[in-house]
Design a protein around this motif. Structure first.
Motif, PDB file in Angstrom:
ATOM      1  N   LEU A  74       0.413  -1.378  -0.036  1.00  0.00           N
ATOM      2  CA  LEU A  74       0.036  -0.139   0.035  1.00  0.00           C
ATOM      3  C   LEU A  74       0.938   1.056  -0.265  1.00  0.00           C
ATOM      4  O   LEU A  74       0.269   2.454  -0.217  1.00  0.00           O
ATOM      5  CB  LEU A  74      -1.039   0.128   1.542  1.00  0.00           C
ATOM      6  CG  LEU A  74      -1.794  -1.034   1.712  1.00  0.00           C
ATOM      7  CD1 LEU A  74      -3.209  -0.762   2.833  1.00  0.00           C
ATOM      8  CD2 LEU A  74      -3.111  -0.253  -0.160  1.00  0.00           C
ATOM      9  N   LEU A 190      -7.325  -0.265  -3.810  1.00  0.00           N
ATOM     10  CA  LEU A 190      -8.174  -0.324  -2.460  1.00  0.00           C
ATOM     11  C   LEU A 190      -9.211  -1.595  -2.841  1.00  0.00           C
ATOM     12  O   LEU A 190      -9.320  -2.289  -1.292  1.00  0.00           O
ATOM     13  CB  LEU A 190      -9.060   0.695  -2.560  1.00  0.00           C
ATOM     14  CG  LEU A 190      -8.273   1.885  -2.494  1.00  0.00           C
ATOM     15  CD1 LEU A 190      -8.920   3.321  -2.367  1.00  0.00           C
ATOM     16  CD2 LEU A 190      -7.298   1.835  -0.880  1.00  0.00           C
ATOM     17  N   TYR A 193      -7.104  -4.868  -2.240  1.00  0.00           N
ATOM     18  CA  TYR A 193      -7.078  -4.963  -0.757  1.00  0.00           C
ATOM     19  C   TYR A 193      -7.895  -5.106   0.625  1.00  0.00           C
ATOM     20  O   TYR A 193      -8.069  -6.075   1.386  1.00  0.00           O
ATOM     21  CB  TYR A 193      -6.645  -3.299  -0.412  1.00  0.00           C
ATOM     22  CG  TYR A 193      -6.037  -3.732   1.345  1.00  0.00           C
ATOM     23  CD1 TYR A 193      -4.783  -4.225   2.438  1.00  0.00           C
ATOM     24  CD2 TYR A 193      -6.789  -3.045   2.146  1.00  0.00           C
ATOM     25  CE1 TYR A 193      -4.314  -3.705   3.148  1.00  0.00           C
ATOM     26  CE2 TYR A 193      -6.763  -2.594   3.617  1.00  0.00           C
ATOM     27  CZ  TYR A 193      -5.108  -3.476   4.219  1.00  0.00           C
ATOM     28  OH  TYR A 193      -5.064  -3.667   5.363  1.00  0.00           O
ATOM     29  N   PHE A 194      -9.319  -4.310   0.194  1.00  0.00           N
ATOM     30  CA  PHE A 194     -10.047  -5.167   1.074  1.00  0.00           C
ATOM     31  C   PHE A 194     -10.775  -6.463   0.716  1.00  0.00           C
ATOM     32  O   PHE A 194     -11.394  -6.627   1.760  1.00  0.00           O
ATOM     33  CB  PHE A 194     -11.327  -3.835   0.967  1.00  0.00           C
ATOM     34  CG  PHE A 194     -10.901  -2.389   1.843  1.00  0.00           C
ATOM     35  CD1 PHE A 194     -10.879  -2.010   3.200  1.00  0.00           C
ATOM     36  CD2 PHE A 194     -10.840  -1.238   1.090  1.00  0.00           C
ATOM     37  CE1 PHE A 194     -10.779  -0.841   3.582  1.00  0.00           C
ATOM     38  CE2 PHE A 194     -10.555   0.075   1.697  1.00  0.00           C
ATOM     39  CZ  PHE A 194     -10.362  -0.123   3.231  1.00  0.00           C
TER      40      PHE A 194
END
Length: 259
Positions: A74, A190, A193-194
């Motif tokens: 990230l 994102l 990642y989530f």
């Protein structure tokens, strides 16, 4: 010209590693490492979904991998996205791309050299991080970490970073707009990642299915440091980045015919 930025990024991330290293003896002495994770309610879920032994988190290498290197993809995305966009679109925004491509320099060579420059800058940042990581480990009594463990922890960042860079290059040469390209890559990262994070702490079938397609599902700083690098996983990420890079190169060559 990017040397100052490399030093700043390398020093900044190294400061995080060094801070985590300084905190380790305090947390370890008070037996707080696993207790903190228990308090967050993530130990059981991590134990179920991870290839490593959750007790590894209480060791120095596992602790640094979890608290510092776990965020690397990230954090590096914040660096790689603008660098990847600037690598090609920087010349275009300055109005000099057509002039550069009018020289005998082959288009593919221009594209590859700019990409390699970004990769080289990241490797220099990782080298700074590794030196601090290794030096910090020497300061911690009973750290019990090997030389190659520190190398594996740093090297493991490269495959997933290459996917982020390749995706950025592909978006930049197809969308042509820096903001749109950056937004598209950031959204991809994102979501990925989530999906990984939520699937680790839930049993929702859809999330478990999507987990397979998340690039973060193939990044584990703890496993790489404690158990070794997974050749198939890392080669898979590199293969994905290779496909996207090839697509970006083809799109760049075709688009330039109309400049």
């Amino acid at each position: 010209e990017n040397l100052s930025g490399i030093v700043i990024w390398g020093t900044g991330y190294s400061a995080l590693i060094f801070l985590v290293t300084l905190l380790y003896p305090i947390l370890e002495e008070n037996n707080m490492l696993v207790n903190v994770l228990n308090g967050l309610g993530v130990v059981d879920r991590l134990a179920e979904n991870s290839l490593f032994d959750i007790r590894d988190v209480a060791t120095y290498p596992g602790y640094v991998a979890f608290q510092a290197l776990g965020w690397a993809p990230l954090i590096f995305a914040v660096y790689l996205i603008p660098q990847g966009i600037r690598a090609i679109m920087g010349e275009e925004n300055r109005g000099t791309l057509a002039l550069v491509l009018s020289t005998p320099l082959p288009r593919w060579r221009f594209f590859v050299e700019r990409t390699l420059a970004v990769i080289a800058s990241q490797m220099l940042i990782l080298t700074i991080m590794w030196v601090v990581f290794l030096g910090g480990a020497m300061l911690v009594e009973g750290a019990d970490i090997g030389f190659w463990q520190t190398v594996r922890g740093i090297v493991h960042v490269l495959p997933i970073s290459s996917v982020i860079l390749a995706a950025t290059l592909l978006m930049s040469v197809t969308l042509r707009n820096p903001r749109n390209a950056a937004g598209a890559v950031a959204l991809m990262i994102l979501i990925s990642y989530f999906v990984r994070s939520l699937s680790d702490v839930s049993d929702v079938p859809l999330l478990n299915l999507m987990h397979t397609f998340s690039i973060f599902s193939y990044y584990s700083s703890i496993s790489s440091m404690m158990s070794g690098l997974s050749l198939s996983t890392n080669l898979g990420l590199l293969a994905i980045s290779g496909v996207m890079f090839t697509a970006a190169l083809i799109a760049f060559n075709r688009r330039d015919l109309y400049i």
